[in-house]
Design an enzyme around this catalytic site. Structure first.
Site, mmCIF file in Angstrom:
data_model
loop_
_atom_site.group_PDB
_atom_site.id
_atom_site.type_symbol
_atom_site.label_atom_id
_atom_site.label_comp_id
_atom_site.label_asym_id
_atom_site.label_seq_id
_atom_site.Cartn_x
_atom_site.Cartn_y
_atom_site.Cartn_z
ATOM 1 N N LYS A 126 0.822 -1.216 0.000
ATOM 2 C CA LYS A 126 0.000 0.000 0.000
ATOM 3 C C LYS A 126 0.855 1.263 0.000
ATOM 4 O O LYS A 126 0.422 2.305 -0.471
ATOM 5 C CB LYS A 126 -0.976 -0.025 1.169
HETATM 6 C C1 PLP Z 1 -4.490 -4.439 0.947
HETATM 7 C C2 PLP Z 1 -3.727 -5.706 0.860
HETATM 8 C C3 PLP Z 1 -4.088 -6.733 -0.049
HETATM 9 C C4 PLP Z 1 -5.307 -6.636 -0.947
HETATM 10 O O1 PLP Z 1 -5.188 -5.672 -1.956
HETATM 11 P P1 PLP Z 1 -6.473 -5.136 -2.747
HETATM 12 O O2 PLP Z 1 -5.986 -3.993 -3.548
HETATM 13 O O3 PLP Z 1 -7.454 -4.706 -1.669
HETATM 14 O O4 PLP Z 1 -7.015 -6.244 -3.557
HETATM 15 C C5 PLP Z 1 -3.286 -7.862 -0.117
HETATM 16 N N1 PLP Z 1 -2.213 -8.015 0.692
HETATM 17 C C6 PLP Z 1 -1.842 -7.062 1.579
HETATM 18 C C7 PLP Z 1 -0.667 -7.300 2.456
HETATM 19 C C8 PLP Z 1 -2.580 -5.873 1.697
HETATM 20 O O5 PLP Z 1 -2.214 -4.944 2.600
#
Ligand code: PLP
Length: 483
Positions: A126
């Site tokens: 993120k």
């Molecule tokens: C947010 C997140 C996901 C999922 O990603 P999306 O964009 O919501 O599909 C997967 N793995 C981790 C570690 C995350 O923080």
């Protein structure tokens, strides 16, 4: 570049990138998408192959944000994607690459690798988008002489990525609600150790759902929201999605020698933001063979890609798993893909997502549209706790590489979709230290800890405990914005 809503409102209106940057949903409840996707020429793709990450990000972003002066955008992307920010690499030599590709080996004739997206300040992918958002928000707010107070709820990854992206940014404050004493010691320390005066951690005496309910209650008080300039940074934000398009290109160039080759990506998925960016990269002309959607026990998306039935779950039906950042009951970005799948027909999208609200889902099996899912390259699979533990163990022993629980779901599902001769790139979405309990279960050892995080839990913490009461949260926000 003009942006339109997936539900059709404002057709004929003009919405620029900057117009939609600070907002969430379109006014009809739809999601914003470009009026059309930019298509790359072969020359462009050839030229991009040699670019460092920041300049690749600039080239991609400028196609979607033509209302930002190019020199300012170039400066902004160079400031965002630096080796200093993405410094938590496991191999020092890779620091300049921002998203290094780690080759594991060849399985069933397919080169299998991990695209490291979690070397940023909070050790989860993120950061890749949120860091850009922090700089874009600061830039846009300064231009218009405005301020923004971000209110959010978190159980871990999103909140800390938002705080590390917004810390010290002019014109921005962050009020982040988290459940008091319910997060891991590591995640708590990551957030609460921030001492920046524009970051406010609020520990709510309740569970995560209570935090989310408070955010909803505050957001529904339109007068308060306007007066206090409250905004959010949730996963439907368009700039977050487009920032993620970049590393699909970077991963492709790292895994291939020529632009005649094709690759597949496997994406550990929750709200469909990450894999939606892969879909957009493919629509722009990136030679992608398959986009593999990997889910955990919360398999809303796997069910859709196997059957054509999209059936959202109730929050009481959502499992709390050991890959918690994929624990979702509905996938908030999914509507963007459905819009493209249905040939960009906003009337049908509106009807289908009304059905989601009223009947809990929809079924595309009979309509013939579902057959087109394969034309878009999508396939899927599901992983559970035992698969996760087994995969962490296997990858550790076979390739001497420690992976986190979400990435393990990705590797497990990727292995079900290998094709000889086509590189398979699994997106690594977090580092193992964030989910230490499962690492200990799988490997009977401690997770690797990046050097910058030693002693994190001993740092002084700054947070405010508040009762589970929306009014008390509003009072706290108002007292700290001075508005
Ligand atoms: C947010 C997140 C996901 C999922 O990603 P999306 O964009 O919501 O599909 C997967 N793995 C981790 C570690 C995350 O923080």
């Amino acid at each position: 570049m003009n942006y339109i809503s997936t539900r059709g409102a404002g057709i004929g209106e003009r919405h620029t990138f900057s117009d939609i940057l600070l907002g969430g949903l379109a006014k009809d409840g739809g999601l914003y998408l470009p009026g059309e996707y930019p298509r790359l020429s072969a020359d462009e793709l050839a030229r991009w192959r040699a670019l460092p990450y920041a300049d690749l990000a600039f080239e991609i972003l400028r196609k979607f944000s033509d209302d930002i002066p190019v020199e300012e955008l170039r400066e902004l992307t160079r400031r965002t994607y630096t080796a200093q920010v993405y410094c938590n690499v496991r191999d020092e030599e890779n620091a300049a690459q921002i998203t290094p590709l780690k080759t594991l080996g060849v399985e069933d004739g397919a080169p299998l690798s991990l695209l490291e997206l979690s070397n940023g300040p909070t050790l989860a992918f993120k950061d890749m988008a949120m860091q850009l958002l922090g700089n874009l928000f600061e830039y846009t707010l300064a231009k218009h002489g405005e301020t923004l107070n971000i209110l959010g709820a978190t159980s871990g990854d999103t909140g800390s990525a938002a705080e590390y992206a917004m810390r010290g940014k002019k014109g921005i404050r962050v009020f982040m609600l988290s459940p008091h004493k319910k997060m891991s010691a590591f995640q708590t320390a990551q957030m609460y150790s921030l001492q920046d005066p524009n970051i406010f951690n609020i520990a709510v005496e309740g569970v995560f759902d209570d935090c989310q309910d408070i955010v909803k209650a505050v957001s529904n008080d339109h007068a308060f929201k306007a007066q206090q300039k409250i905004g959010t940074v949730n996963s439907i934000n368009w700039a977050r999605v487009v920032a993620q398009v970049v590393y699909y290109f970077k991963g492709y160039f790292a895994a291939t020698k020529s632009n005649d080759e094709r690759v597949s990506f496997t994406v550990p998925s929750g709200n469909f933001g990450n894999v939606c960016a892969g879909h957009i990269a493919r629509m722009m002309g990136l030679p992608v063979e398959k986009l593999v959607v990997a889910t955990n026990e919360n398999d809303v998306l796997d069910e859709f890609f196997r059957t054509g039935i999209y059936r959202v779950r109730k929050s009481s039906e959502t499992y709390h798993t050991s890959s918690p950042s994929m624990d979702i009951s509905k996938a908030s970005n999914f509507e963007r893909f459905v819009f493209d799948l249905l040939g960009r027909d906003p009337k049908r999208v509106l009807q289908l997502f009304r059905d989601v609200e009223e009947k809990g889902g929809f079924d595309l099996q009979a309509s013939g549209d579902f057959a087109r899912v394969r034309e878009f390259g999508f396939v899927s699979g599901r992983s559970g706790h035992d698969d996760r533990v087994e995969t962490i163990r296997d990858v550790f022993h076979r390739y001497d590489t420690m992976i986190d629980t979400h990435t393990a779901d990705g590797v497990k599902v990727a292995r079900e979709h290998l094709q000889a001769g086509i590189p398979m790139i699994v997106l690594e979405t977090a580092q193992p230290i964030k989910f230490g309990e499962t690492i200990r279960e799988a490997l009977e050892r401690e997770p690797e800890r990046p050097a910058a995080f030693s002693g994190l839990e001993d740092l002084p913490q700054r947070f405010q405990v508040l009762p589970n009461d929306a009014q008390r949260v509003k009072d706290f926000v108002a007292a700290h914005t001075g508005a």
